[in-house]
Design a protein around this motif. Structure first.
Motif, PDB file in Angstrom:
ATOM      1  N   SER A   1       0.749  -1.254  -0.029  1.00  0.00           N
ATOM      2  CA  SER A   1       0.172  -0.115  -0.045  1.00  0.00           C
ATOM      3  C   SER A   1       1.051   1.433   0.104  1.00  0.00           C
ATOM      4  O   SER A   1       2.003   1.118   0.324  1.00  0.00           O
ATOM      5  CB  SER A   1      -0.902  -0.153   1.179  1.00  0.00           C
ATOM      6  OG  SER A   1      -0.292  -0.069   2.554  1.00  0.00           O
ATOM      7  N   LEU A   2       0.144   2.418  -0.296  1.00  0.00           N
ATOM      8  CA  LEU A   2       1.051   3.545  -0.540  1.00  0.00           C
ATOM      9  C   LEU A   2       0.145   4.595  -0.006  1.00  0.00           C
ATOM     10  O   LEU A   2      -1.099   4.758  -0.317  1.00  0.00           O
ATOM     11  CB  LEU A   2       1.444   3.680  -2.083  1.00  0.00           C
ATOM     12  CG  LEU A   2       2.298   4.880  -2.594  1.00  0.00           C
ATOM     13  CD1 LEU A   2       3.907   4.518  -1.946  1.00  0.00           C
ATOM     14  CD2 LEU A   2       2.278   5.019  -4.087  1.00  0.00           C
ATOM     15  N   ARG A   3       0.988   5.569   0.552  1.00  0.00           N
ATOM     16  CA  ARG A   3       0.340   6.905   1.127  1.00  0.00           C
ATOM     17  C   ARG A   3       1.161   8.059   0.814  1.00  0.00           C
ATOM     18  O   ARG A   3       2.523   7.763   0.874  1.00  0.00           O
ATOM     19  CB  ARG A   3      -0.044   6.723   2.471  1.00  0.00           C
ATOM     20  CG  ARG A   3      -0.789   7.981   3.294  1.00  0.00           C
ATOM     21  CD  ARG A   3      -0.906   7.735   4.862  1.00  0.00           C
ATOM     22  NE  ARG A   3      -1.642   8.871   5.267  1.00  0.00           N
ATOM     23  CZ  ARG A   3      -1.926   8.817   6.267  1.00  0.00           C
ATOM     24  NH1 ARG A   3      -1.441   7.910   7.189  1.00  0.00           N
ATOM     25  NH2 ARG A   3      -2.575   9.988   7.056  1.00  0.00           N
ATOM     26  N   GLU A   4       0.599   9.497   0.310  1.00  0.00           N
ATOM     27  CA  GLU A   4       1.475  10.350   0.168  1.00  0.00           C
ATOM     28  C   GLU A   4       2.358  10.743   1.558  1.00  0.00           C
ATOM     29  O   GLU A   4       2.185  10.653   2.495  1.00  0.00           O
ATOM     30  CB  GLU A   4       0.483  11.539   0.045  1.00  0.00           C
ATOM     31  CG  GLU A   4       1.273  12.924  -0.321  1.00  0.00           C
ATOM     32  CD  GLU A   4       2.117  13.520   0.513  1.00  0.00           C
ATOM     33  OE1 GLU A   4       3.387  14.107  -0.027  1.00  0.00           O
ATOM     34  OE2 GLU A   4       1.966  13.492   1.708  1.00  0.00           O
ATOM     35  N   PRO A   5       4.044  10.730   1.004  1.00  0.00           N
ATOM     36  CA  PRO A   5       5.081  10.823   2.028  1.00  0.00           C
ATOM     37  C   PRO A   5       4.937  11.606   3.200  1.00  0.00           C
ATOM     38  O   PRO A   5       5.258  11.133   4.320  1.00  0.00           O
ATOM     39  CB  PRO A   5       6.002  10.904   1.007  1.00  0.00           C
ATOM     40  CG  PRO A   5       5.565  10.509  -0.130  1.00  0.00           C
ATOM     41  CD  PRO A   5       4.262  10.861  -0.369  1.00  0.00           C
ATOM     42  N   ILE A   6       4.329  13.030   2.896  1.00  0.00           N
ATOM     43  CA  ILE A   6       4.536  13.998   3.864  1.00  0.00           C
ATOM     44  C   ILE A   6       3.462  13.616   4.861  1.00  0.00           C
ATOM     45  O   ILE A   6       3.448  13.568   6.273  1.00  0.00           O
ATOM     46  CB  ILE A   6       4.349  15.305   3.609  1.00  0.00           C
ATOM     47  CG1 ILE A   6       5.416  15.850   2.418  1.00  0.00           C
ATOM     48  CG2 ILE A   6       4.662  16.308   4.621  1.00  0.00           C
ATOM     49  CD1 ILE A   6       6.895  15.243   2.795  1.00  0.00           C
ATOM     50  N   ASP A   7       2.015  13.289   4.478  1.00  0.00           N
ATOM     51  CA  ASP A   7       1.002  12.994   5.285  1.00  0.00           C
ATOM     52  C   ASP A   7       1.436  11.715   6.018  1.00  0.00           C
ATOM     53  O   ASP A   7       1.164  11.624   7.372  1.00  0.00           O
ATOM     54  CB  ASP A   7       0.020  12.832   4.415  1.00  0.00           C
ATOM     55  CG  ASP A   7      -0.762  14.061   3.835  1.00  0.00           C
ATOM     56  OD1 ASP A   7      -0.449  14.992   4.289  1.00  0.00           O
ATOM     57  OD2 ASP A   7      -1.557  13.957   3.144  1.00  0.00           O
ATOM     58  N   ARG A   8       2.020  10.792   5.425  1.00  0.00           N
ATOM     59  CA  ARG A   8       2.313   9.433   6.190  1.00  0.00           C
ATOM     60  C   ARG A   8       3.306   9.806   7.276  1.00  0.00           C
ATOM     61  O   ARG A   8       3.116   9.292   8.425  1.00  0.00           O
ATOM     62  CB  ARG A   8       3.087   8.513   5.093  1.00  0.00           C
ATOM     63  CG  ARG A   8       3.177   6.930   5.601  1.00  0.00           C
ATOM     64  CD  ARG A   8       4.530   6.673   5.389  1.00  0.00           C
ATOM     65  NE  ARG A   8       5.431   7.299   5.911  1.00  0.00           N
ATOM     66  CZ  ARG A   8       6.133   7.024   7.297  1.00  0.00           C
ATOM     67  NH1 ARG A   8       5.447   6.088   7.899  1.00  0.00           N
ATOM     68  NH2 ARG A   8       7.094   7.889   7.578  1.00  0.00           N
ATOM     69  N   SER A   9       4.219  10.653   7.101  1.00  0.00           N
ATOM     70  CA  SER A   9       5.289  11.012   8.201  1.00  0.00           C
ATOM     71  C   SER A   9       4.907  11.683   9.446  1.00  0.00           C
ATOM     72  O   SER A   9       5.066  11.361  10.381  1.00  0.00           O
ATOM     73  CB  SER A   9       6.449  11.796   7.413  1.00  0.00           C
ATOM     74  OG  SER A   9       7.308  12.127   8.368  1.00  0.00           O
ATOM     75  N   ILE A  10       3.827  12.879   8.927  1.00  0.00           N
ATOM     76  CA  ILE A  10       3.200  13.440  10.109  1.00  0.00           C
ATOM     77  C   ILE A  10       2.267  12.503  10.859  1.00  0.00           C
ATOM     78  O   ILE A  10       2.195  12.573  12.174  1.00  0.00           O
ATOM     79  CB  ILE A  10       2.491  14.429   9.654  1.00  0.00           C
ATOM     80  CG1 ILE A  10       3.510  15.582   8.866  1.00  0.00           C
ATOM     81  CG2 ILE A  10       1.644  15.265  10.543  1.00  0.00           C
ATOM     82  CD1 ILE A  10       2.841  16.754   8.180  1.00  0.00           C
ATOM     83  N   SER A  11       1.453  11.642  10.207  1.00  0.00           N
ATOM     84  CA  SER A  11       0.708  10.603  10.898  1.00  0.00           C
ATOM     85  C   SER A  11       1.423   9.682  11.678  1.00  0.00           C
ATOM     86  O   SER A  11       1.014   9.564  12.863  1.00  0.00           O
ATOM     87  CB  SER A  11       0.112   9.908   9.760  1.00  0.00           C
ATOM     88  OG  SER A  11      -0.885   8.734  10.489  1.00  0.00           O
ATOM     89  N   HIS A  12       2.525   9.300  11.282  1.00  0.00           N
ATOM     90  CA  HIS A  12       3.349   8.621  11.987  1.00  0.00           C
ATOM     91  C   HIS A  12       4.165   8.908  13.320  1.00  0.00           C
ATOM     92  O   HIS A  12       4.250   8.719  14.394  1.00  0.00           O
ATOM     93  CB  HIS A  12       4.858   7.908  11.111  1.00  0.00           C
ATOM     94  CG  HIS A  12       5.409   6.924  11.727  1.00  0.00           C
ATOM     95  ND1 HIS A  12       6.375   6.153  10.710  1.00  0.00           N
ATOM     96  CD2 HIS A  12       5.337   6.214  12.821  1.00  0.00           C
ATOM     97  CE1 HIS A  12       6.788   5.220  11.500  1.00  0.00           C
ATOM     98  NE2 HIS A  12       6.373   5.091  12.708  1.00  0.00           N
ATOM     99  N   PHE A  13       4.242  10.442  13.336  1.00  0.00           N
ATOM    100  CA  PHE A  13       4.700  11.286  14.391  1.00  0.00           C
ATOM    101  C   PHE A  13       3.716  11.285  15.522  1.00  0.00           C
ATOM    102  O   PHE A  13       3.788  11.261  16.733  1.00  0.00           O
ATOM    103  CB  PHE A  13       5.146  12.834  13.843  1.00  0.00           C
ATOM    104  CG  PHE A  13       5.459  13.505  15.065  1.00  0.00           C
ATOM    105  CD1 PHE A  13       6.527  13.560  15.764  1.00  0.00           C
ATOM    106  CD2 PHE A  13       4.505  14.461  15.442  1.00  0.00           C
ATOM    107  CE1 PHE A  13       6.926  14.269  17.048  1.00  0.00           C
ATOM    108  CE2 PHE A  13       4.632  15.347  16.417  1.00  0.00           C
ATOM    109  CZ  PHE A  13       5.839  15.284  17.298  1.00  0.00           C
TER     110      PHE A  13
END
Length: 366
Positions: free
Chosen positions: A165-177
Protein backbone atom coordinates in the motif's frame (compact mmCIF):
# COMPACT_ATOMS: atom_id res chain seq x y z
CA UNK A 1 50.74 24.54 58.76
CA UNK A 2 54.02 25.57 57.12
CA UNK A 3 53.82 22.56 54.82
CA UNK A 4 50.27 23.47 53.72
CA UNK A 5 51.26 27.10 53.14
CA UNK A 6 54.22 26.02 51.06
CA UNK A 7 51.93 23.78 49.01
CA UNK A 8 49.49 26.63 48.35
CA UNK A 9 52.35 28.92 47.40
CA UNK A 10 53.73 26.30 45.03
CA UNK A 11 50.34 25.91 43.33
CA UNK A 12 50.04 29.69 42.90
CA UNK A 13 53.54 29.84 41.44
CA UNK A 14 52.78 26.99 39.04
CA UNK A 15 49.52 28.66 37.95
CA UNK A 16 51.23 31.98 37.27
CA UNK A 17 54.03 30.20 35.41
CA UNK A 18 51.51 28.33 33.29
CA UNK A 19 49.62 31.53 32.43
CA UNK A 20 52.88 33.31 31.56
CA UNK A 21 53.90 30.49 29.19
CA UNK A 22 50.44 30.47 27.66
CA UNK A 23 50.49 34.21 26.97
CA UNK A 24 54.02 33.95 25.63
CA UNK A 25 52.99 31.19 23.22
CA UNK A 26 50.07 33.26 21.98
CA UNK A 27 52.31 36.19 21.17
CA UNK A 28 55.23 34.24 19.72
CA UNK A 29 53.41 31.37 18.01
CA UNK A 30 49.84 32.60 17.47
CA UNK A 31 49.07 30.27 14.55
CA UNK A 32 50.37 27.17 16.34
CA UNK A 33 48.39 28.09 19.42
CA UNK A 34 45.18 28.51 17.43
CA UNK A 35 45.83 25.22 15.66
CA UNK A 36 46.23 23.36 18.95
CA UNK A 37 43.17 25.02 20.44
CA UNK A 38 41.16 24.07 17.35
CA UNK A 39 42.49 20.52 17.51
CA UNK A 40 41.51 20.23 21.17
CA UNK A 41 38.13 21.79 20.45
CA UNK A 42 37.52 19.42 17.55
CA UNK A 43 38.42 16.46 19.74
CA UNK A 44 36.00 17.56 22.45
CA UNK A 45 33.28 18.20 19.88
CA UNK A 46 33.66 14.76 18.36
CA UNK A 47 33.55 13.18 21.79
CA UNK A 48 30.52 15.05 23.12
CA UNK A 49 28.53 15.74 19.95
CA UNK A 50 29.18 12.65 17.83
CA UNK A 51 25.52 11.83 17.63
CA UNK A 52 24.65 15.34 16.49
CA UNK A 53 27.33 15.15 13.79
CA UNK A 54 25.73 11.94 12.53
CA UNK A 55 22.43 13.81 12.21
CA UNK A 56 24.09 16.68 10.37
CA UNK A 57 25.91 14.29 8.03
CA UNK A 58 22.68 12.49 7.25
CA UNK A 59 20.74 15.67 6.55
CA UNK A 60 23.55 16.78 4.26
CA UNK A 61 23.39 13.49 2.38
CA UNK A 62 19.60 13.68 2.09
CA UNK A 63 19.74 17.25 0.80
CA UNK A 64 22.47 16.28 -1.66
CA UNK A 65 20.31 13.47 -3.02
CA UNK A 66 17.27 15.75 -3.04
CA UNK A 67 19.19 18.32 -5.07
CA UNK A 68 18.79 15.98 -8.02
CA UNK A 69 15.04 16.47 -7.66
CA UNK A 70 14.91 20.17 -6.84
CA UNK A 71 11.23 20.40 -7.70
CA UNK A 72 8.23 18.14 -7.34
CA UNK A 73 8.03 15.45 -10.01
CA UNK A 74 5.90 16.22 -13.01
CA UNK A 75 5.16 13.82 -15.82
CA UNK A 76 6.05 16.47 -18.38
CA UNK A 77 9.60 16.48 -16.98
CA UNK A 78 10.09 12.75 -17.56
CA UNK A 79 11.60 11.33 -20.71
CA UNK A 80 9.27 9.53 -23.10
CA UNK A 81 10.76 6.20 -22.04
CA UNK A 82 10.15 6.99 -18.35
CA UNK A 83 6.56 8.02 -19.04
CA UNK A 84 5.90 4.71 -20.79
CA UNK A 85 7.45 2.82 -17.90
CA UNK A 86 5.44 4.68 -15.25
CA UNK A 87 2.23 3.93 -17.13
CA UNK A 88 2.96 0.29 -16.30
CA UNK A 89 2.96 1.01 -12.57
CA UNK A 90 1.36 -1.82 -10.54
CA UNK A 91 -0.89 0.87 -9.03
CA UNK A 92 -2.56 1.30 -12.42
CA UNK A 93 -1.83 -2.02 -14.12
CA UNK A 94 -2.14 -4.81 -11.53
CA UNK A 95 -1.43 -8.15 -13.15
CA UNK A 96 -1.25 -11.90 -12.63
CA UNK A 97 2.28 -12.51 -13.91
CA UNK A 98 4.68 -14.40 -11.66
CA UNK A 99 8.07 -12.76 -11.02
CA UNK A 100 11.01 -15.04 -11.82
CA UNK A 101 14.44 -15.07 -10.08
CA UNK A 102 16.14 -13.97 -13.31
CA UNK A 103 14.11 -10.75 -13.42
CA UNK A 104 11.65 -12.01 -15.99
CA UNK A 105 7.97 -13.00 -15.80
CA UNK A 106 5.77 -15.97 -16.57
CA UNK A 107 2.00 -16.26 -16.94
CA UNK A 108 1.89 -20.04 -16.85
CA UNK A 109 2.97 -20.71 -13.24
CA UNK A 110 0.13 -20.64 -10.73
CA UNK A 111 0.32 -18.61 -7.52
CA UNK A 112 0.54 -20.40 -4.18
CA UNK A 113 1.11 -17.44 -1.90
CA UNK A 114 -0.18 -13.89 -1.31
CA UNK A 115 2.41 -11.53 0.20
CA UNK A 116 1.72 -8.06 1.58
CA UNK A 117 4.44 -5.57 2.48
CA UNK A 118 3.19 -3.36 5.30
CA UNK A 119 4.71 0.12 5.05
CA UNK A 120 4.01 1.79 8.39
CA UNK A 121 1.16 4.33 8.62
CA UNK A 122 0.11 3.71 5.03
CA UNK A 123 -3.12 1.85 5.79
CA UNK A 124 -1.20 -1.36 6.34
CA UNK A 125 -3.25 -2.78 9.22
CA UNK A 126 -6.53 -2.48 7.32
CA UNK A 127 -5.03 -3.69 4.03
CA UNK A 128 -3.45 -6.66 5.80
CA UNK A 129 -6.85 -7.64 7.19
CA UNK A 130 -8.47 -7.36 3.77
CA UNK A 131 -5.77 -9.32 1.94
CA UNK A 132 -5.76 -12.00 4.61
CA UNK A 133 -9.48 -12.37 3.93
CA UNK A 134 -8.76 -12.67 0.20
CA UNK A 135 -6.12 -15.36 0.85
CA UNK A 136 -8.43 -17.32 3.15
CA UNK A 137 -11.30 -17.08 0.69
CA UNK A 138 -9.20 -18.69 -2.05
CA UNK A 139 -7.21 -21.02 0.19
CA UNK A 140 -3.85 -19.29 -0.32
CA UNK A 141 -0.83 -19.02 1.93
CA UNK A 142 -0.67 -15.46 3.33
CA UNK A 143 2.31 -13.55 4.70
CA UNK A 144 2.90 -9.93 5.62
CA UNK A 145 6.09 -8.13 6.65
CA UNK A 146 6.49 -4.90 8.60
CA UNK A 147 9.60 -3.14 9.99
CA UNK A 148 11.95 -5.28 7.85
CA UNK A 149 12.87 -4.85 4.18
CA UNK A 150 10.37 -5.39 1.38
CA UNK A 151 10.61 -8.86 -0.12
CA UNK A 152 12.20 -9.01 -3.56
CA UNK A 153 9.79 -10.59 -6.07
CA UNK A 154 11.06 -13.86 -7.44
CA UNK A 155 13.19 -14.76 -4.41
CA UNK A 156 10.66 -16.90 -2.52
CA UNK A 157 10.43 -20.59 -3.31
CA UNK A 158 6.64 -20.54 -3.83
CA UNK A 159 5.18 -18.46 -6.66
CA UNK A 160 3.91 -15.30 -5.01
CA UNK A 161 1.42 -12.52 -5.74
CA UNK A 162 2.94 -9.30 -4.30
CA UNK A 163 0.97 -6.36 -2.89
CA UNK A 164 1.82 -3.22 -0.93
CA UNK A 165 0.00 0.00 0.00
CA UNK A 166 1.06 3.58 -0.61
CA UNK A 167 0.28 6.94 1.01
CA UNK A 168 1.48 10.48 0.27
CA UNK A 169 4.92 10.68 1.99
CA UNK A 170 4.50 13.92 4.00
CA UNK A 171 1.04 12.98 5.27
CA UNK A 172 2.36 9.52 6.13
CA UNK A 173 5.32 10.98 8.06
CA UNK A 174 3.21 13.42 10.09
CA UNK A 175 0.69 10.67 10.82
CA UNK A 176 3.57 8.49 12.03
CA UNK A 177 4.74 11.27 14.35
CA UNK A 178 1.27 11.67 15.84
CA UNK A 179 0.92 7.90 16.24
CA UNK A 180 4.12 7.11 18.14
CA UNK A 181 6.67 9.84 17.52
CA UNK A 182 5.05 12.48 19.71
CA UNK A 183 4.62 10.17 22.69
CA UNK A 184 5.91 6.63 23.02
CA UNK A 185 3.07 4.28 22.29
CA UNK A 186 3.92 1.47 24.70
CA UNK A 187 5.52 3.24 27.65
CA UNK A 188 3.37 6.40 27.58
CA UNK A 189 0.06 6.13 25.76
CA UNK A 190 -0.76 2.59 26.88
CA UNK A 191 0.00 3.58 30.48
CA UNK A 192 -3.38 4.62 31.89
CA UNK A 193 -1.76 6.89 34.48
CA UNK A 194 0.00 8.91 31.76
CA UNK A 195 -1.35 12.40 31.04
CA UNK A 196 -0.18 13.86 27.70
CA UNK A 197 1.00 17.45 27.62
CA UNK A 198 3.19 19.77 25.56
CA UNK A 199 5.95 19.47 28.15
CA UNK A 200 6.21 15.66 27.91
CA UNK A 201 5.76 15.51 24.15
CA UNK A 202 8.54 15.15 21.61
CA UNK A 203 8.77 18.11 19.26
CA UNK A 204 7.72 17.92 15.64
CA UNK A 205 10.75 20.01 14.61
CA UNK A 206 13.10 17.13 15.54
CA UNK A 207 11.08 14.64 13.47
CA UNK A 208 13.28 14.94 10.37
CA UNK A 209 15.64 11.97 10.29
CA UNK A 210 15.78 8.50 8.79
CA UNK A 211 14.89 7.03 12.19
CA UNK A 212 12.34 9.65 13.21
CA UNK A 213 13.98 11.89 15.80
CA UNK A 214 17.46 10.53 15.11
CA UNK A 215 19.43 8.63 12.54
CA UNK A 216 18.29 5.11 11.78
CA UNK A 217 20.24 2.44 13.66
CA UNK A 218 20.06 -1.18 12.50
CA UNK A 219 20.02 -4.23 14.74
CA UNK A 220 22.73 -6.81 15.12
CA UNK A 221 22.01 -10.51 15.31
CA UNK A 222 24.81 -13.04 15.64
CA UNK A 223 27.28 -10.21 14.89
CA UNK A 224 25.53 -9.46 11.60
CA UNK A 225 23.85 -6.15 10.87
CA UNK A 226 20.20 -6.57 9.94
CA UNK A 227 17.86 -3.96 8.52
CA UNK A 228 15.03 -3.12 10.92
CA UNK A 229 13.17 0.21 10.80
CA UNK A 230 10.25 1.21 13.01
CA UNK A 231 10.19 4.98 13.51
CA UNK A 232 10.80 6.90 10.31
CA UNK A 233 10.33 10.51 9.14
CA UNK A 234 12.39 10.88 5.95
CA UNK A 235 12.45 8.83 2.72
CA UNK A 236 10.83 5.90 4.48
CA UNK A 237 9.58 4.11 1.36
CA UNK A 238 13.09 4.33 -0.06
CA UNK A 239 14.45 2.73 3.10
CA UNK A 240 11.76 0.10 3.62
CA UNK A 241 11.58 -0.94 -0.03
CA UNK A 242 15.36 -1.22 -0.45
CA UNK A 243 16.33 -2.38 3.06
CA UNK A 244 19.75 -0.77 2.56
CA UNK A 245 19.80 2.21 4.95
CA UNK A 246 21.90 0.74 7.77
CA UNK A 247 24.62 3.37 8.42
CA UNK A 248 27.29 0.66 8.65
CA UNK A 249 26.76 -0.19 4.99
CA UNK A 250 27.35 3.40 3.89
CA UNK A 251 25.01 3.17 0.89
CA UNK A 252 23.98 6.61 -0.44
CA UNK A 253 20.28 7.48 -0.42
CA UNK A 254 20.23 7.86 -4.19
CA UNK A 255 21.35 4.23 -4.61
CA UNK A 256 18.77 3.08 -2.06
CA UNK A 257 16.12 4.89 -4.07
CA UNK A 258 17.18 3.16 -7.30
CA UNK A 259 16.94 -0.29 -5.66
CA UNK A 260 13.60 0.58 -4.04
CA UNK A 261 12.13 1.83 -7.31
CA UNK A 262 13.20 -1.25 -9.26
CA UNK A 263 11.85 -3.61 -6.59
CA UNK A 264 8.41 -2.05 -6.06
CA UNK A 265 7.78 -1.82 -9.81
CA UNK A 266 7.97 -5.63 -9.86
CA UNK A 267 5.02 -5.96 -7.47
CA UNK A 268 1.69 -7.22 -8.79
CA UNK A 269 -0.47 -4.55 -7.19
CA UNK A 270 -0.11 -1.33 -5.21
CA UNK A 271 -3.12 0.06 -3.34
CA UNK A 272 -3.00 3.86 -3.09
CA UNK A 273 -4.73 4.90 0.14
CA UNK A 274 -5.87 8.38 -0.98
CA UNK A 275 -7.75 6.79 -3.88
CA UNK A 276 -9.97 4.71 -1.59
CA UNK A 277 -12.18 7.80 -1.29
CA UNK A 278 -13.21 7.18 -4.90
CA UNK A 279 -16.03 4.58 -5.17
CA UNK A 280 -14.88 3.66 -8.69
CA UNK A 281 -11.40 2.84 -7.40
CA UNK A 282 -12.83 0.73 -4.57
CA UNK A 283 -15.06 -1.11 -7.05
CA UNK A 284 -12.10 -1.77 -9.35
CA UNK A 285 -10.00 -3.26 -6.52
CA UNK A 286 -12.78 -5.48 -5.22
CA UNK A 287 -13.56 -6.63 -8.76
CA UNK A 288 -9.89 -7.44 -9.29
CA UNK A 289 -9.66 -9.58 -6.14
CA UNK A 290 -13.22 -10.88 -6.27
CA UNK A 291 -13.72 -10.06 -2.58
CA UNK A 292 -15.52 -7.08 -1.01
CA UNK A 293 -14.44 -5.14 2.08
CA UNK A 294 -11.30 -3.20 1.05
CA UNK A 295 -12.54 -0.05 2.85
CA UNK A 296 -13.23 -1.76 6.18
CA UNK A 297 -10.99 -0.16 8.79
CA UNK A 298 -9.07 -2.08 11.40
CA UNK A 299 -7.63 -0.03 14.24
CA UNK A 300 -3.92 -0.77 14.90
CA UNK A 301 -2.41 -1.16 18.34
CA UNK A 302 -2.40 2.10 20.31
CA UNK A 303 -4.27 4.11 17.67
CA UNK A 304 -7.23 4.87 19.93
CA UNK A 305 -4.92 6.19 22.64
CA UNK A 306 -2.82 8.26 20.24
CA UNK A 307 -5.93 9.81 18.68
CA UNK A 308 -7.19 10.82 22.11
CA UNK A 309 -3.83 12.30 23.13
CA UNK A 310 -3.64 14.35 19.94
CA UNK A 311 -7.23 15.49 20.43
CA UNK A 312 -6.39 16.78 23.91
CA UNK A 313 -3.14 18.41 22.70
CA UNK A 314 -3.75 19.40 19.05
CA UNK A 315 -0.67 19.32 16.84
CA UNK A 316 0.13 22.47 14.89
CA UNK A 317 2.04 21.82 11.66
CA UNK A 318 3.59 24.97 10.23
CA UNK A 319 4.04 25.69 6.53
CA UNK A 320 7.76 26.00 7.20
CA UNK A 321 7.90 22.46 8.58
CA UNK A 322 6.00 21.08 5.58
CA UNK A 323 8.36 22.87 3.21
CA UNK A 324 11.38 21.44 5.01
CA UNK A 325 9.93 17.92 4.97
CA UNK A 326 9.08 18.28 1.29
CA UNK A 327 12.72 19.13 0.62
CA UNK A 328 14.01 16.20 2.70
CA UNK A 329 11.54 13.66 1.26
CA UNK A 330 12.15 14.36 -2.43
CA UNK A 331 13.15 10.76 -3.17
CA UNK A 332 9.95 9.36 -1.65
CA UNK A 333 7.82 12.06 -3.26
CA UNK A 334 9.29 11.25 -6.68
CA UNK A 335 8.66 7.54 -6.14
CA UNK A 336 5.10 8.20 -4.96
CA UNK A 337 4.32 10.21 -8.10
CA UNK A 338 5.98 7.69 -10.38
CA UNK A 339 3.73 4.98 -8.96
CA UNK A 340 0.44 6.85 -8.56
CA UNK A 341 0.22 9.69 -11.09
CA UNK A 342 -1.21 7.30 -13.66
CA UNK A 343 -4.38 7.04 -11.52
CA UNK A 344 -5.38 10.59 -12.42
CA UNK A 345 -7.54 9.28 -15.26
CA UNK A 346 -10.79 7.39 -14.64
CA UNK A 347 -10.01 5.18 -17.62
CA UNK A 348 -7.08 3.70 -15.69
CA UNK A 349 -9.53 1.66 -13.63
CA UNK A 350 -10.35 -0.24 -16.81
CA UNK A 351 -6.84 -1.72 -16.70
CA UNK A 352 -7.47 -3.50 -13.41
CA UNK A 353 -9.20 -6.46 -14.98
CA UNK A 354 -10.88 -9.23 -12.99
CA UNK A 355 -9.78 -11.98 -10.68
CA UNK A 356 -8.38 -14.96 -12.60
CA UNK A 357 -9.17 -18.08 -10.58
CA UNK A 358 -7.26 -20.36 -12.93
CA UNK A 359 -3.99 -18.67 -11.88
CA UNK A 360 -4.11 -20.04 -8.32
CA UNK A 361 -3.08 -23.47 -7.09
CA UNK A 362 -5.42 -23.45 -4.11
CA UNK A 363 -8.52 -22.11 -5.83
CA UNK A 364 -11.14 -23.22 -3.31
CA UNK A 365 -13.74 -20.46 -2.87
CA UNK A 366 -16.02 -20.99 0.11
Amino acid sequence: MNIMADARQSRRLFTWLFLFCLLLSINIFPHDFQRHVKKFSDFRTKQTLAHEFEKIDELGEIKHAAAIFDHLPNKSKYSQQEQQEFLKSPACHPHFNVALPNGGWTNTTKFKRLYFYHARKAGGTSMSMYLRTVAQYYGLEFEQNEWTAMEEPGTFENSTFYVTSLREPIDRSISHFKYEGRWNCKSNLMNHSFIPSESNANKLETWQYSGGHSRHVCRKKKKKTRFFLGLCAVNCYTQWYSGLSCPEWNIPFIQQYQVARKRVFRYNMIIVMEMLKDPKYVQAIEKFFGVAGVTIRKMPYCEKESHEANRLIPLVVSDEYRENMTSLNQLDIKLYHQLSDCLNSDTMYNNFGEWQPDRWVYNMPK
